[in-house]
Design a protein around this motif. Structure first.
Motif, PDB file in Angstrom:
ATOM      1  N   SER A  45       0.826  -1.200   0.000  1.00 43.97           N
ATOM      2  CA  SER A  45       0.000   0.000   0.000  1.00 43.97           C
ATOM      3  C   SER A  45       0.867   1.261   0.000  1.00 43.97           C
ATOM      4  N   LEU A  46       1.842   1.314   0.898  1.00 40.81           N
ATOM      5  CA  LEU A  46       2.726   2.481   0.962  1.00 40.81           C
ATOM      6  C   LEU A  46       3.578   2.602  -0.302  1.00 40.81           C
ATOM      7  N   PRO A  76      -7.342  11.545  -4.614  1.00 41.82           N
ATOM      8  CA  PRO A  76      -8.092  10.378  -5.115  1.00 41.82           C
ATOM      9  C   PRO A  76      -7.183   9.298  -5.713  1.00 41.82           C
ATOM     10  N   LYS A  77      -6.191   9.699  -6.476  1.00 36.80           N
ATOM     11  CA  LYS A  77      -5.286   8.722  -7.079  1.00 36.80           C
ATOM     12  C   LYS A  77      -4.431   8.042  -6.014  1.00 36.80           C
ATOM     13  N   LEU A  84      -5.731  -0.370  -3.521  1.00 34.78           N
ATOM     14  CA  LEU A  84      -5.349  -1.479  -4.398  1.00 34.78           C
ATOM     15  C   LEU A  84      -4.111  -2.205  -3.878  1.00 34.78           C
ATOM     16  N   GLY A  85      -3.128  -1.452  -3.399  1.00 30.95           N
ATOM     17  CA  GLY A  85      -1.939  -2.075  -2.827  1.00 30.95           C
ATOM     18  C   GLY A  85      -2.276  -2.926  -1.614  1.00 30.95           C
ATOM     19  N   ALA A  91      -4.372 -10.367  -0.617  1.00 32.90           N
ATOM     20  CA  ALA A  91      -4.638 -11.506  -1.498  1.00 32.90           C
ATOM     21  C   ALA A  91      -3.371 -12.324  -1.750  1.00 32.90           C
ATOM     22  N   SER A  92      -2.227 -11.668  -1.794  1.00 29.38           N
ATOM     23  CA  SER A  92      -0.991 -12.386  -2.076  1.00 29.38           C
ATOM     24  C   SER A  92      -0.550 -13.270  -0.911  1.00 29.38           C
ATOM     25  N   TYR A  93      -1.150 -13.097   0.248  1.00 29.69           N
ATOM     26  CA  TYR A  93      -0.770 -13.868   1.424  1.00 29.69           C
ATOM     27  C   TYR A  93      -1.655 -15.097   1.629  1.00 29.69           C
TER      28      TYR A  93
END
Length: 123
Positions: A45-46, A76-77, A84-85, A91-93
């Motif tokens: 995320s960071l 917003p971006k 998303l990060g 999900a990757s975990y």
């Protein structure tokens, strides 16, 4: 079913399975929540926010590759990049989470996952 939480639990809470100690499941779930946050979700995320906004070398907004919103600025971006990060990190975990379940003998039962039958006569 008087409360909305009862309805929610019908769809999310698995029926009791007496051969799986619930405390083990709760412990693995808590470990997954903490580890996935600190080791994957927070860094991704960071990192995605730094790449998106960045005040230095790799910032897409700072370098003019992406434009800031006239009304809201870069926020917003940056927020979308952060969310998303975080989601990708969590999900990757999942594979690590499944492996921990299997190591402790708490494997997923039949009917869980793709290609599994959900009962007699279902294929």
């Amino acid at each position: 079913m008087g409360h909305i939480s009862d309805l929610f639990c019908v769809f999310q809470c698995p029926p009791g399975d007496h051969h799986i100690p619930r405390e083990d499941v709760r412990q693995v779930w808590t470990e997954w929540q903490e580890e996935s946050f600190w080791y994957r979700a927070l860094p991704l995320s960071l990192g995605s926010m730094a790449v998106t906004g960045g005040g230095g070398v790799g910032g897409l907004i700072y370098n003019g590759i992406w434009k800031s919103s006239k009304r809201f600025g870069p926020f917003p971006k940056l927020a979308v990049a952060g969310v998303l990060g975080y989601a990708v990190g969590k999900a990757s975990y999942v594979q690590t989470f499944r492996r921990k379940f299997q190591e402790r003998g708490l494997g997923f039962g039949p009917g869980f996952g793709p290609g599994q039958s959900f009962g007699p006569g279902h294929r």
